[in-house]
Design a protein around this motif. Structure first.
Motif, PDB file in Angstrom:
ATOM      1  N   UNK A  79       0.839  -1.212   0.000  1.00  0.00           N
ATOM      2  CA  UNK A  79       0.000   0.000   0.000  1.00  0.00           C
ATOM      3  C   UNK A  79       0.878   1.268   0.000  1.00  0.00           C
ATOM      4  N   UNK A  80       1.967   1.265   0.768  1.00  0.00           N
ATOM      5  CA  UNK A  80       2.852   2.439   0.768  1.00  0.00           C
ATOM      6  C   UNK A  80       3.429   2.663  -0.634  1.00  0.00           C
ATOM      7  N   UNK A  81       3.751   1.576  -1.288  1.00  0.00           N
ATOM      8  CA  UNK A  81       4.304   1.703  -2.632  1.00  0.00           C
ATOM      9  C   UNK A  81       3.270   2.294  -3.594  1.00  0.00           C
ATOM     10  N   UNK A  82       2.044   1.813  -3.502  1.00  0.00           N
ATOM     11  CA  UNK A  82       1.001   2.263  -4.440  1.00  0.00           C
ATOM     12  C   UNK A  82       0.632   3.725  -4.189  1.00  0.00           C
ATOM     13  N   UNK A  83       0.479   4.102  -2.919  1.00  0.00           N
ATOM     14  CA  UNK A  83      -0.023   5.446  -2.609  1.00  0.00           C
ATOM     15  C   UNK A  83       1.089   6.487  -2.441  1.00  0.00           C
ATOM     16  N   UNK A  84       2.296   6.035  -2.114  1.00  0.00           N
ATOM     17  CA  UNK A  84       3.364   6.984  -1.774  1.00  0.00           C
ATOM     18  C   UNK A  84       3.328   7.364  -0.304  1.00  0.00           C
ATOM     19  N   UNK A  85       2.382   6.815   0.453  1.00  0.00           N
ATOM     20  CA  UNK A  85       2.282   7.139   1.882  1.00  0.00           C
ATOM     21  C   UNK A  85       3.474   6.547   2.639  1.00  0.00           C
ATOM     22  N   UNK A  86       3.843   7.188   3.741  1.00  0.00           N
ATOM     23  CA  UNK A  86       4.990   6.657   4.500  1.00  0.00           C
ATOM     24  C   UNK A  86       4.562   6.063   5.839  1.00  0.00           C
ATOM     25  N   UNK A  87       3.288   6.210   6.184  1.00  0.00           N
ATOM     26  CA  UNK A  87       2.852   5.549   7.416  1.00  0.00           C
ATOM     27  C   UNK A  87       1.721   6.289   8.094  1.00  0.00           C
ATOM     28  N   UNK A  88       1.034   5.600   9.009  1.00  0.00           N
ATOM     29  CA  UNK A  88      -0.091   6.208   9.727  1.00  0.00           C
ATOM     30  C   UNK A  88       0.392   7.022  10.921  1.00  0.00           C
ATOM     31  N   UNK A  89      -0.506   7.835  11.433  1.00  0.00           N
ATOM     32  CA  UNK A  89      -0.184   8.545  12.675  1.00  0.00           C
ATOM     33  C   UNK A  89      -0.891   7.898  13.863  1.00  0.00           C
ATOM     34  N   UNK A  90      -1.987   7.173  13.591  1.00  0.00           N
ATOM     35  CA  UNK A  90      -2.735   6.544  14.679  1.00  0.00           C
ATOM     36  C   UNK A  90      -3.007   5.090  14.324  1.00  0.00           C
ATOM     37  N   UNK A  91      -2.840   4.228  15.315  1.00  0.00           N
ATOM     38  CA  UNK A  91      -2.941   2.785  15.085  1.00  0.00           C
ATOM     39  C   UNK A  91      -3.824   2.168  16.158  1.00  0.00           C
ATOM     40  N   UNK A  92      -4.808   1.372  15.721  1.00  0.00           N
ATOM     41  CA  UNK A  92      -5.623   0.640  16.687  1.00  0.00           C
ATOM     42  C   UNK A  92      -5.854  -0.773  16.160  1.00  0.00           C
ATOM     43  N   UNK A  93      -5.644  -1.771  17.015  1.00  0.00           N
ATOM     44  CA  UNK A  93      -5.855  -3.159  16.568  1.00  0.00           C
ATOM     45  C   UNK A  93      -6.642  -3.942  17.593  1.00  0.00           C
ATOM     46  N   UNK A  94      -7.421  -4.890  17.085  1.00  0.00           N
ATOM     47  CA  UNK A  94      -8.170  -5.788  17.964  1.00  0.00           C
ATOM     48  C   UNK A  94      -8.240  -7.152  17.287  1.00  0.00           C
ATOM     49  N   UNK A  95      -8.805  -8.133  17.989  1.00  0.00           N
ATOM     50  CA  UNK A  95      -8.884  -9.477  17.429  1.00  0.00           C
ATOM     51  C   UNK A  95      -8.976 -10.487  18.544  1.00  0.00           C
ATOM     52  N   UNK A  96      -8.515 -11.706  18.307  1.00  0.00           N
ATOM     53  CA  UNK A  96      -8.563 -12.721  19.355  1.00  0.00           C
ATOM     54  C   UNK A  96      -8.063 -14.060  18.840  1.00  0.00           C
ATOM     55  N   UNK A  97      -7.837 -14.966  19.776  1.00  0.00           N
ATOM     56  CA  UNK A  97      -7.471 -16.330  19.403  1.00  0.00           C
ATOM     57  C   UNK A  97      -8.758 -17.141  19.430  1.00  0.00           C
ATOM     58  N   UNK A  98      -9.300 -17.452  18.259  1.00  0.00           N
ATOM     59  CA  UNK A  98     -10.637 -18.033  18.151  1.00  0.00           C
ATOM     60  C   UNK A  98     -10.638 -19.536  17.904  1.00  0.00           C
ATOM     61  N   UNK A  99      -9.627 -20.059  17.245  1.00  0.00           N
ATOM     62  CA  UNK A  99      -9.729 -21.449  16.777  1.00  0.00           C
ATOM     63  C   UNK A  99      -8.441 -22.257  16.953  1.00  0.00           C
ATOM     64  N   UNK A 100      -7.298 -21.718  16.547  1.00  0.00           N
ATOM     65  CA  UNK A 100      -6.051 -22.488  16.527  1.00  0.00           C
ATOM     66  C   UNK A 100      -5.411 -22.453  17.908  1.00  0.00           C
ATOM     67  N   UNK A 101      -6.088 -23.074  18.879  1.00  0.00           N
ATOM     68  CA  UNK A 101      -5.597 -23.022  20.267  1.00  0.00           C
ATOM     69  C   UNK A 101      -4.614 -24.164  20.500  1.00  0.00           C
ATOM     70  N   UNK A 102      -3.437 -24.038  19.836  1.00  0.00           N
ATOM     71  CA  UNK A 102      -2.437 -25.094  19.853  1.00  0.00           C
ATOM     72  C   UNK A 102      -1.230 -24.718  20.704  1.00  0.00           C
ATOM     73  N   UNK A 103      -1.415 -23.772  21.594  1.00  0.00           N
ATOM     74  CA  UNK A 103      -0.309 -23.335  22.445  1.00  0.00           C
ATOM     75  C   UNK A 103       0.247 -21.987  22.023  1.00  0.00           C
ATOM     76  N   UNK A 104      -0.253 -21.463  20.902  1.00  0.00           N
ATOM     77  CA  UNK A 104       0.266 -20.173  20.424  1.00  0.00           C
ATOM     78  C   UNK A 104      -0.152 -19.040  21.354  1.00  0.00           C
ATOM     79  N   UNK A 105       0.640 -17.983  21.349  1.00  0.00           N
ATOM     80  CA  UNK A 105       0.288 -16.850  22.210  1.00  0.00           C
ATOM     81  C   UNK A 105      -0.012 -15.591  21.383  1.00  0.00           C
ATOM     82  N   UNK A 106      -0.440 -15.803  20.143  1.00  0.00           N
ATOM     83  CA  UNK A 106      -0.819 -14.680  19.272  1.00  0.00           C
ATOM     84  C   UNK A 106      -2.211 -14.947  18.688  1.00  0.00           C
ATOM     85  N   UNK A 107      -2.949 -13.895  18.338  1.00  0.00           N
ATOM     86  CA  UNK A 107      -4.312 -14.093  17.818  1.00  0.00           C
ATOM     87  C   UNK A 107      -4.339 -14.696  16.410  1.00  0.00           C
ATOM     88  N   UNK A 108      -5.465 -15.354  16.088  1.00  0.00           N
ATOM     89  CA  UNK A 108      -5.627 -15.885  14.731  1.00  0.00           C
ATOM     90  C   UNK A 108      -6.668 -15.089  13.932  1.00  0.00           C
TER      91      UNK A 108
END
Ligand SMILES: NC(=O)c1ccc[n+]([C@@H]2O[C@H](COP(=O)([O-])OP(=O)(O)OC[C@H]3O[C@@H](n4cnc5c(N)ncnc54)[C@H](O)[C@@H]3O)[C@@H](O)[C@H]2O)c1
Length: 447
Positions: free
Chosen positions: A252-281
């Motif tokens: 996206x940076x390549x296509x638009x020429x943008x260099x980055x956001x000023x504000x970042x918000x993320x959400x999610x969860x570990x819903x299915x692959x509960x195999x010991x991982x500690x990151x969301x899927x």
């Protein structure tokens, strides 16, 4: 430390005659002066692909492979021949003066350190995305590249893609009017898609240099799953954001020429692959991009869903005032012209008011009987790349060309950190449950 390539450059004049003679040989189309000897550090899935693409470029030789799992060194020799130098210690590769450049495809937590060590040892570097596991390490890479003047390409191949180049040209030419929103996603629904990679039966402490795998990560007892499925653990990987969002940011940076956001918000969860991982899927990110570099302010929404309920899909949707540009296997621009009349919503007004309203309305927009030739055309233009096109090969071509010419690459460490930074901040936002502020110019986390 001077390398073989330095030596060759310093003695170009002396070698000129023999180099020309060599070029005339039918079985040696590339002069010895143009040969680039590369070493692969991290010979797993992607490292193998990196080496393969590199070897498709005339004059490139794979001289050495380093990996901390013996099985991958054995496989490298099966694949590329027994002349290959193999070692578990990447520093042994960096000490060799006959190596010009390294391809780094280790787990994420090693990227920055090996890149820095390699540049300090006088090697040019192709390092897989994300450039760093932590923002501060990314800045150390940027500094090391500036200090050493070595060529460094970060491995998000979309930046070299003719598909993304076409999208860039269309956007810049105003094909969809003024950009206001970008949406991108990468959904999967399989065990391998969700990083459940095979664990070899010979994964023993004898065959694996466990301490060298851990590096600066916390010391934990030998447990092969942490190596072969390192993406599942925050100690070594960067979650879906560092693995997949980073491709979306760089494209996206390549296509638009943008260099980055000023504000970042993320959400999610570990819903299915509960195999010991500690990151969301399942992971969602929202980003505010300010105006700059020829593009207006816009918002970005990213999604990765490893429980998509369908097969793998990924793509981009650039939404503009006049149309939509999508990137999938190629680029599509769709436009539906707006209606020329605004229309009305008067049914709930008293009858007399409706009549007064319509009198005025029809003065401005005289009633017309719909005709075939007054229908609005839906335009759709599709651009497809040639069959079998590989942006990965183009990205390596760009790197090797820069190694030869000493000119700039398409994806230097600054570009690499501007793509990795918002991905890493997405993880901070998710795990610390907060909004993050980023300065894309200086590449620093503000709050
Ligand atoms: N550009 C792309 O499209 C793309 C695609 C896949 C992966 N990647 C990136 O490539 C990198 C590797 O991913 P992968 O899927 O190949 O993982 P992988 O697990 O298949 O390979 C990693 C290899 O690194 C080795 N390794 C670990 N620590 C090492 C060390 N200190 N020194 C030498 N070798 C070491 C491992 O033994 C393993 O063989 C990741 O950073 C990933 O994000 C990029």
């Amino acid at each position: 430390m001077p390398t073989r390539r330095h030596f060759l450059q310093a003695t170009t004049a002396g070698l000129a005659a023999s180099a020309f003679a060599a070029q005339d040989q039918p079985d040696k189309p590339v002069s010895p002066n143009d040969r680039i000897r590369v070493a692969l550090i991290g010979a797993g899935g992607m490292g193998t692909e990196d080496a393969k693409s590199s070897l498709e470029i005339p004059g490139v030789e794979l001289a050495a492979v380093s990996d901390i799992y013996q099985g991958r060194l054995t496989r490298a020799r099966e694949r590329w021949g027994h002349q290959l130098i193999t070692t578990r210690d990447y520093r042994a590769v960096l000490e060799r003066r006959d190596i010009d450049a390294v391809l780094i495809a280790t787990p994420d937590h090693w990227h920055a350190q090996i890149s820095i060590d390699a540049m300090n040892a006088g090697k040019d570097v192709y390092c897989e995305k994300p450039m760093a596991q932590r923002v501060e390490d990314g800045r150390r890479v940027v500094e090391a590249q500036k200090k050493t003047g070595r060529i460094m390409q970060v491995g998000s191949q979309r930046v070299s893609s003719i598909i993304y180049k076409k999208a860039q040209e269309l956007l810049q030419s105003g094909a969809i009017g003024e950009l206001n929103l970008v949406e991108a996603w990468w959904d999967r629904n399989s065990a391998i898609g969700a990083w459940e990679y095979s664990i070899p039966p010979d994964a023993t402490p004898e065959n694996i240099d466990w301490d060298r795998f851990l590096g600066y990560a916390p010391k934990v007892p030998f447990e092969p799953v942490r190596l072969f499925r390192w993406r599942d653990y925050r100690d070594y990987g960067t979650g879906v954001a560092g693995d997949l969002f980073v491709h979306l940011f760089s494209g996206m940076h390549f296509v638009t020429g943008a260099i980055g956001p000023t504000r970042v918000f993320a959400t999610g969860g570990l819903r299915f692959w509960k195999d010991g991982r500690d990151v969301p899927d399942v992971f969602l990110g929202l980003y505010d991009y300010p105006a700059g570099n020829g593009h207006p302010a816009f918002n970005l929404a990213l999604r990765v869903n490893f429980v998509s309920g369908a097969g793998e899909t990924s793509g981009f949707r650039f939404v503009g005032s006049e149309g939509i540009l999508t990137i999938g296997g190629g680029v599509t621009v769709s436009k539906t012209p707006r209606e020329t009349e605004p229309g009305y919503t008067i049914d709930t007004f008293p009858k007399a008011v409706q009549e007064a309203f319509l009198k005025e309305y029809y003065k401005q927009y005289p009633p017309q009987v719909p005709k075939a030739d007054s229908m609005r055309p839906l335009q759709e233009d599709k651009y497809l790349p040639p069959h079998g096109y590989s942006d990965h090969l183009d990205h390596h071509r760009n790197f090797i060309a820069a190694v030869r010419s000493r000119k700039t690459v398409v994806e230097d460490p600054v570009f690499g950190l501007r793509a990795a930074g918002p991905a890493l901040l997405s993880n901070i936002s998710y795990f610390e449950q907060r909004m993050c502020s980023w300065d894309p110019e200086t590449m620093t986390l503000k709050t």
